[in-house]
Design a protein around this motif. Structure first.
Motif, mmCIF file in Angstrom:
data_model
loop_
_atom_site.group_PDB
_atom_site.id
_atom_site.type_symbol
_atom_site.label_atom_id
_atom_site.label_comp_id
_atom_site.label_asym_id
_atom_site.label_seq_id
_atom_site.Cartn_x
_atom_site.Cartn_y
_atom_site.Cartn_z
ATOM 1 N N ALA A 194 110.747 -57.170 92.181
ATOM 2 C CA ALA A 194 110.370 -55.768 92.460
ATOM 3 C C ALA A 194 109.849 -55.638 93.729
ATOM 4 O O ALA A 194 110.327 -54.616 94.307
ATOM 5 C CB ALA A 194 109.779 -55.201 91.258
ATOM 6 N N ILE A 195 108.686 -56.129 94.112
ATOM 7 C CA ILE A 195 108.379 -56.282 95.351
ATOM 8 C C ILE A 195 109.234 -56.284 96.726
ATOM 9 O O ILE A 195 109.396 -55.452 97.583
ATOM 10 C CB ILE A 195 107.088 -57.198 95.703
ATOM 11 N N ALA A 196 110.058 -57.538 96.537
ATOM 12 C CA ALA A 196 111.245 -57.705 97.414
ATOM 13 C C ALA A 196 112.044 -56.756 97.623
ATOM 14 O O ALA A 196 112.566 -56.197 98.745
ATOM 15 C CB ALA A 196 111.809 -59.189 97.002
ATOM 16 N N GLY A 197 112.616 -56.162 96.316
ATOM 17 C CA GLY A 197 113.623 -54.964 96.334
ATOM 18 C C GLY A 197 113.027 -53.976 96.864
ATOM 19 O O GLY A 197 113.848 -52.984 97.690
ATOM 20 N N ALA A 230 112.716 -54.398 100.869
ATOM 21 C CA ALA A 230 113.981 -54.349 101.664
ATOM 22 C C ALA A 230 114.694 -53.168 101.929
ATOM 23 O O ALA A 230 115.421 -53.030 102.967
ATOM 24 C CB ALA A 230 115.117 -55.267 100.714
ATOM 25 N N GLN A 231 114.320 -51.999 101.333
ATOM 26 C CA GLN A 231 114.677 -50.707 101.468
ATOM 27 C C GLN A 231 114.052 -50.074 102.717
ATOM 28 O O GLN A 231 114.564 -48.888 103.019
ATOM 29 C CB GLN A 231 114.770 -49.960 100.199
ATOM 30 N N ARG A 235 115.413 -58.154 105.456
ATOM 31 C CA ARG A 235 116.505 -57.205 105.767
ATOM 32 C C ARG A 235 115.781 -55.754 105.697
ATOM 33 O O ARG A 235 114.692 -55.474 105.465
ATOM 34 C CB ARG A 235 117.329 -57.246 104.433
ATOM 35 N N LYS A 236 116.687 -55.026 106.269
ATOM 36 C CA LYS A 236 116.093 -53.504 106.479
ATOM 37 C C LYS A 236 117.152 -52.474 105.697
ATOM 38 O O LYS A 236 118.253 -52.958 105.970
ATOM 39 C CB LYS A 236 115.998 -53.209 107.909
ATOM 40 N N GLU A 237 116.515 -51.562 105.130
ATOM 41 C CA GLU A 237 117.133 -50.312 104.651
ATOM 42 C C GLU A 237 118.453 -50.725 103.822
ATOM 43 O O GLU A 237 119.692 -50.374 103.966
ATOM 44 C CB GLU A 237 117.825 -49.488 105.751
ATOM 45 N N TRP A 275 117.470 -55.918 93.388
ATOM 46 C CA TRP A 275 116.434 -56.924 92.636
ATOM 47 C C TRP A 275 116.750 -56.945 91.081
ATOM 48 O O TRP A 275 116.366 -58.145 90.303
ATOM 49 C CB TRP A 275 115.093 -56.531 93.019
ATOM 50 N N LYS A 276 117.022 -55.843 90.381
ATOM 51 C CA LYS A 276 117.285 -55.501 88.947
ATOM 52 C C LYS A 276 118.246 -56.888 88.390
ATOM 53 O O LYS A 276 117.873 -57.349 87.459
ATOM 54 C CB LYS A 276 117.416 -54.131 88.265
#
Length: 598
Positions: free
Chosen positions: A540-543, A546-547, A161-163, A63-64
């Motif tokens: 930032a929320i999406a990043g 996603a993890q 997406r996941k992890e 995301w950054k």
């Protein structure tokens, strides 16, 4: 509302809903990289774009990196647009001989078009050359819209997406947004507009003879521009006008992407109220559809990409619940007109002069289409107008102002509207989780403190920027000098201006003279904060999401597709808007309405 108004409004919404699923499905395939008709035929051209730009389409970004690419791209684009505006007198395709645009106005215009705001402190036909309109403004109409769409694509991937920390490739998302969505739709729409009479030419402005010549007395001035007087009497010369200059240019091409990309910046100063931009009731309906279609269809794209189309329909229904009553209120108050005029009659039969408030509206459209246009254009980030909002009744003008204050989530700008609405979804889920004592979840992802901090920024930044800028404008001489109407209406003009700029909308209460160094600078700051101050926290929320691991739904999982949640989501949006802006609204349109009806 009259039966005719209900029919017009109902037909528009019916056509919109019919088109949502096919376009939404198509856009989902574009961002998922699946094969479709255009992709299989233009894939070679798409690959050439990547080679030319030195882009590796398989290299995804966190995301950054995604946010940095977005910022750098728009900064460079803004600098190029600023240079075009400043040096347009040296550039080609300038048959009217337009001069260089002033530095502060060039800066404001550059920021305006890279942020998808398209705020215009100038008259396009009297300020800009054909080259500036095409290579400067029209190009950024595509790029700013694609920026919002790419950001939304990355935001949706955060939930799908996941992890992983990868959200896609900004350059790929931008290219596909323009090549497969914005450009084909704009080409088709542009041809339809040309067929309806919208100009598309590089020829010179045309001088035509007036049907009825007009005349006026013009003051005589000396070499210093001072009036010449004889015996204390100002001297005048009688001028007879027999010709009028008709401004032409590449109008249709800019008009198409102006609406489809929810940009809103008109080729002419009168925007879509000008007969060359919006000549017929048919083009008016098409323009309203165009400015809302992608935003509505993105809801279905979201549900499809998330694996549950019910989620997309639920978000779209919440948007429509916010939009539909406002359309009704705007049409109602404009058809009711000004009660002070009810005493004015024509003839002995006592017939009222005007059936509603037609001030500032085009006769070829009427009240209902004008009010529908005003509500939808401020519910999105479009800002195009087919009537003058400054001439609406106090409560009729309240509606577009209120739509801006809701954060433009009904239906929202292309891309930007949905990711802001999904932030409200996260807030609603979080509040519901607190009520039942469970960790909030959305689409199988736990919503925790970090996401709420970023969501709080997205919700708090716009009202803070709007209210601070408005307070400063009414407190200093430079701000008050631009107001042409005293009292509550003048305050509303200032409040509307900064609300529109922070919301990246671009419409205005035209009584405010905004082309001053103060408003050009303050407006530029407001537009920049309203665009990137929200897009970066959204990424930032999406990043973060996603993890996370996917959590299977359990018996205590809150359903986010049923009517109960939709009502809660709508309530969350309304409460934030009402509590934040009610004092300011009370000082503006509310008190003006009370003074009108007393």
């Amino acid at each position: 509302m009259t039966d005719h108004a209900w029919l017009q409004v109902g037909f528009y919404f019916a056509v919109l809903l019919i088109l949502v699923k096919p376009l939404g499905l198509y856009m989902a395939k574009v961002y998922e990289g699946k094969d479709f008709y255009l992709n299989t035929r233009l894939v070679g051209f798409e690959k050439w774009i990547y080679r030319f730009g030195g882009i590796d389409p398989s290299q995804e970004m966190n995301w950054k990196t995604y946010a940095l690419a977005m910022l750098l791209f728009n900064v460079v684009g803004g600098l190029i647009l600023y240079a075009i505006l400043r040096f347009q007198n040296f550039l080609p395709f300038n048959p009217a001989g337009q001069g260089a645009v002033a530095p502060d106005l060039s800066f404001n215009t550059a920021i305006s078009f890279i942020t998808n705001t398209n705020w215009q402190n100038y008259g396009g036909e009297s300020t800009l050359s054909y080259f500036t309109q095409m290579a400067g403004l029209a190009v950024h109409n595509f790029l700013s819209a694609a920026t919002g769409m790419a950001t939304l694509a990355a935001f949706i991937r955060g939930f799908v997406r996941k992890e992983t920390e990868k959200l896609g490739n900004f350059w790929v998302d931008m290219t596909r947004s323009v090549l497969y969505i914005l450009l084909p739709m704009s080409m088709v729409f542009g041809l339809v507009l040309i067929a309806q009479g919208v100009p598309q030419t590089l020829g010179h402005y045309q001088n035509v003879s007036l049907v009825q010549p007009t005349s006026y007395d013009q003051p005589v001035t000396n070499a210093q521009g001072m009036p010449v007087t004889v015996d204390g009497k100002a001297q005048t010369t009688h001028v007879v006008v027999t010709e009028q200059t008709i401004a032409l240019g590449p109008v249709a091409s800019q008009e198409a992407i102006k609406m489809i990309g929810t940009n809103g910046g008109g080729y002419y100063n009168a925007n879509s109220a000008h007969p060359f931009e919006n000549p017929t009731p048919f083009t008016d309906l098409l323009q309203i559809l165009a400015l809302t279609l992608i935003s509505a269809a993105f809801c279905y794209s979201f549900g499809f990409m998330a694996g549950d189309t019910r989620q997309g329909w639920a978000v779209l229904l919440a948007m429509l619940i916010l939009l539909l009553p406002m359309v009704y209120f705007c049409v109602h108050f404009e058809q009711a007109g000004n009660p002070a005029l009810s005493a004015l009659t024509a003839g002995k039969d006592g017939a009222v002069l005007s059936n509603g408030n037609m001030e500032g509206k085009e006769v070829r459209f009427g009240i209902a289409p004008s009010a529908l246009f005003a509500t939808t254009t401020t519910g999105t980030s479009c800002g195009a107008v087919n009537s003058m909002h400054d001439s609406y009744t106090p409560m009729g003008g309240f509606v577009p102002l209120w739509m801006l204050m809701l954060g433009e989530v009904a239906l929202g700008g292309v891309g930007s509207g949905l990711y802001v609405m999904l932030v409200f979804v996260l807030v609603a889920v979080f509040v519901a989780g607190l009520m039942v004592g469970r960790t909030p979840e959305y689409l199988g992802k736990k919503i925790q403190a970090y996401e709420m901090k970023m969501a709080s920024l997205i919700i708090l930044i716009p009202p803070m920027a709007i209210l601070i800028c408005t307070a400063l404008a009414v407190a200093v001489d430079a701000g008050r000098a631009g107001v042409s109407n005293p009292g509550a209406h003048g305050f509303t003009e200032i409040l509307y201006a900064f609300t529109s700029q922070v919301a990246n909308n671009g419409s205005a209460f035209a009584g405010l003279s905004g082309n001053t160094p103060f408003y050009n600078l303050m407006g530029s700051i407001a537009m920049w904060v309203g665009r990137f101050g929200l897009a970066i926290p959204a990424l930032a929320i999406a990043g973060s999401i996603a993890q996370k691991k996917a959590v299977p739904p359990g018996s205590g999982t809150l359903p986010t597709h049923n009517l109960l949640f939709i009502i809660m989501l709508v309530s969350t949006v309304l409460i934030v808007g009402a509590l934040t802006f009610f004092p300011a609204l009370a000082l503006g349109p509310v008190v003006e309405h009370l003074k009108m009806v007393r």
